[in-house]
Scaffold this active site. Structure first.
Site, PDB file in Angstrom:
ATOM      1  N   ASP A  12       0.833  -1.215   0.000  1.00  0.00           N
ATOM      2  CA  ASP A  12       0.000   0.000   0.000  1.00  0.00           C
ATOM      3  C   ASP A  12       0.860   1.254   0.000  1.00  0.00           C
ATOM      4  O   ASP A  12       1.848   1.335   0.737  1.00  0.00           O
ATOM      5  CB  ASP A  12      -0.872   0.052   1.270  1.00  0.00           C
ATOM      6  CG  ASP A  12      -1.927  -1.033   1.321  1.00  0.00           C
ATOM      7  OD1 ASP A  12      -2.149  -1.715   0.303  1.00  0.00           O
ATOM      8  OD2 ASP A  12      -2.538  -1.184   2.396  1.00  0.00           O
ATOM      9  N   LYS A  39      -6.518  -6.846   1.790  1.00  0.00           N
ATOM     10  CA  LYS A  39      -7.552  -7.208   2.764  1.00  0.00           C
ATOM     11  C   LYS A  39      -7.260  -8.557   3.424  1.00  0.00           C
ATOM     12  O   LYS A  39      -7.343  -8.707   4.650  1.00  0.00           O
ATOM     13  CB  LYS A  39      -8.927  -7.220   2.090  1.00  0.00           C
ATOM     14  CG  LYS A  39      -9.341  -5.842   1.611  1.00  0.00           C
ATOM     15  CD  LYS A  39     -10.742  -5.802   1.096  1.00  0.00           C
ATOM     16  CE  LYS A  39     -11.003  -4.506   0.338  1.00  0.00           C
ATOM     17  NZ  LYS A  39     -10.736  -3.282   1.094  1.00  0.00           N
ATOM     18  N   GLU A 139     -11.206  -9.767  -3.283  1.00  0.00           N
ATOM     19  CA  GLU A 139      -9.930  -9.396  -3.911  1.00  0.00           C
ATOM     20  C   GLU A 139      -9.230 -10.641  -4.459  1.00  0.00           C
ATOM     21  O   GLU A 139      -8.154 -10.539  -5.039  1.00  0.00           O
ATOM     22  CB  GLU A 139      -9.027  -8.650  -2.921  1.00  0.00           C
ATOM     23  CG  GLU A 139      -9.479  -7.213  -2.690  1.00  0.00           C
ATOM     24  CD  GLU A 139      -8.512  -6.368  -1.885  1.00  0.00           C
ATOM     25  OE1 GLU A 139      -7.595  -6.909  -1.238  1.00  0.00           O
ATOM     26  OE2 GLU A 139      -8.685  -5.137  -1.893  1.00  0.00           O
ATOM     27  N   ASN A 184     -19.523  -4.192   4.762  1.00  0.00           N
ATOM     28  CA  ASN A 184     -19.862  -2.871   5.280  1.00  0.00           C
ATOM     29  C   ASN A 184     -21.154  -2.428   4.595  1.00  0.00           C
ATOM     30  O   ASN A 184     -21.756  -3.203   3.831  1.00  0.00           O
ATOM     31  CB  ASN A 184     -18.690  -1.883   5.114  1.00  0.00           C
ATOM     32  CG  ASN A 184     -18.379  -1.563   3.657  1.00  0.00           C
ATOM     33  OD1 ASN A 184     -19.196  -1.806   2.756  1.00  0.00           O
ATOM     34  ND2 ASN A 184     -17.212  -1.023   3.399  1.00  0.00           N
ATOM     35  N   THR A 220     -20.802  -4.065   9.187  1.00  0.00           N
ATOM     36  CA  THR A 220     -19.983  -3.088   9.914  1.00  0.00           C
ATOM     37  C   THR A 220     -20.373  -1.677   9.455  1.00  0.00           C
ATOM     38  O   THR A 220     -20.627  -1.437   8.268  1.00  0.00           O
ATOM     39  CB  THR A 220     -18.480  -3.344   9.701  1.00  0.00           C
ATOM     40  OG1 THR A 220     -18.189  -3.314   8.302  1.00  0.00           O
ATOM     41  CG2 THR A 220     -18.059  -4.693  10.273  1.00  0.00           C
ATOM     42  N   ASP A 253     -10.818  -5.061   8.193  1.00  0.00           N
ATOM     43  CA  ASP A 253     -10.016  -6.296   8.191  1.00  0.00           C
ATOM     44  C   ASP A 253      -9.643  -6.690   9.618  1.00  0.00           C
ATOM     45  O   ASP A 253      -9.672  -7.868   9.976  1.00  0.00           O
ATOM     46  CB  ASP A 253      -8.735  -6.097   7.365  1.00  0.00           C
ATOM     47  CG  ASP A 253      -9.042  -5.646   5.945  1.00  0.00           C
ATOM     48  OD1 ASP A 253     -10.092  -6.047   5.408  1.00  0.00           O
ATOM     49  OD2 ASP A 253      -8.232  -4.887   5.380  1.00  0.00           O
TER      50      ASP A 253
HETATM   51  O1  RIB Z   1      -8.985  -3.021   3.503  1.00  0.00           O
HETATM   52  C1  RIB Z   1      -7.822  -2.261   3.307  1.00  0.00           C
HETATM   53  C2  RIB Z   1      -6.985  -2.862   2.205  1.00  0.00           C
HETATM   54  O2  RIB Z   1      -7.706  -2.790   0.998  1.00  0.00           O
HETATM   55  C3  RIB Z   1      -5.690  -2.139   1.938  1.00  0.00           C
HETATM   56  O3  RIB Z   1      -4.633  -2.614   2.735  1.00  0.00           O
HETATM   57  C4  RIB Z   1      -5.492  -2.313   0.443  1.00  0.00           C
HETATM   58  O4  RIB Z   1      -4.370  -3.035   0.091  1.00  0.00           O
HETATM   59  C5  RIB Z   1      -6.778  -2.954  -0.062  1.00  0.00           C
HETATM   60  O5  RIB Z   1      -6.636  -4.306  -0.263  1.00  0.00           O
END
Ligand code: RIB
Length: 306
Positions: A12, A39, A139, A184, A220, A253
């Site tokens: 990130d 995530k 993801e 969410n 959430t 997360d």
């Molecule tokens: O939920 C946050 C995450 O979403 C981040 O760390 C980013 O990499 C995305 O996957």
């Protein structure tokens, strides 16, 4: 009891900005950090930091980012035997704008995360049983998630879906294979078509997901805490703790990892309160993985706050 994650893992880049850029606008950021995220990887670290045995299934690229992200999971105590190195795709990346309120906006380039296959997951599913949990997000490839959930359910495993990022057209068959779903508000809206914006619509959305086959639903609600409903008709709302927000990246997360780590030994109400405190602490710090509190930090906070 162990947790297997079909998980995304990203490097990130978090830009502190006063507001998200408008069309055509160039912004100078107030600050930038580079941090481990994704995530799935955030959820894995949150569960491991809270004492759970965690196995991570995913892919990184054959590059420096992949090596450092793998080392981060190892350091957190996550088993990375099934974190494979993809020979062609680069490690996943995310660009994140964080506003002074802590609100974020995220763009992900999936890279190697999109290359995960059924064969990557199978060896771990074959060892799972009724005490275990399988967790996945959107993801990772949807077809791989659904195949794994079907195989896991046959073995009595509890399946947990974090339907993030939000998407429409999710197969009904996947919802029927899901024991626990944790969206969410935006993700709940995308799944149910019900505009999930207040207490009444949140309850309606959760009940709709139960009607479609999910046994337990937790929606959430950021600074408003969360709402729980299940197929037995139990429901409750839990408020958030009053903690100053710095960066919401990884808060959901953290909630999920902390919640699952407590579920086997606590009531669902207590697990939700614990997870709410953990995610509140995560919001008070910057970054995805760097912000995740340890069990000792959460317990200490709860002692003071309750
Ligand atoms: O939920 C946050 C995450 O979403 C981040 O760390 C980013 O990499 C995305 O996957």
């Amino acid at each position: 009891m162990s947790l297997v994650l079909i998980g995304s893992i990203n490097l990130d880049q978090l830009f502190n900005v006063q507001h998200a850029p408008k069309p055509g606008e160039t912004l100078i950021a107030d600050g930038l950090i580079e941090a481990a995220g994704g995530k799935g990887a955030n959820q894995a670290v949150a569960a491991a930091k809270n004492g759970m045995e965690v196995h991570f299934v995913g892919r990184v690229g054959d590059d420096g980012a992949g090596q450092s992200l793998r080392a981060g999971l190892d350091e957190a105590g996550v088993n990375t035997e099934r974190l494979l190195t993809d020979p062609t795709a680069p490690t996943g990346r995310a660009v994140i704008f964080v506003e002074p309120s802590g609100q974020n906006r995220i763009v992900v380039a999936s890279g190697a995360n999109a290359e995960v296959t059924d064969a990557d997951v199978e060896p771990l599913i074959a060892k799972m049983g009724p005490d275990d949990y399988l967790l996945a997000t959107f993801e990772s490839p949807l077809d791989v998630v659904e195949t794994a959930f079907a195989a896991a359910k046959k073995r009595g495993v509890t399946t947990v879906l974090n339907p993030a990022p939000a998407r429409t057209g999710v197969p009904e068959s996947l919802l029927k294979l899901t024991n626990i779903i944790i969206p969410n508000e935006g993700e709940a809206t995308a799944l149910t078509g019900i505009d999930t914006v207040d207490a009444a619509s949140t309850a309606e959305s959760a009940k709709e997901l139960c009607r479609r086959g999910v046994q337990r639903v937790i929606i959430t609600l950021a600074e408003n805490g969360c709402y729980y409903a299940d197929q037995d008709g139990d429901e409750f709302a839990t408020p958030a703790f009053n903690i100053k927000a710095v960066d919401s990246t990884g808060a959901g997360d953290t909630f999920i990892g902390a919640f699952l780590s407590k579920l086997a030994t606590s009531s669902v109400e207590d697990a939700v309160v614990y997870a709410t405190a953990a995610s509140g602490l995560a919001v008070s710090r910057q970054g995805g993985q760097p912000s995740i509190p340890t069990a000792a930090e959460v317990e200490e906070y709860l002692k003071e706050a309750i």
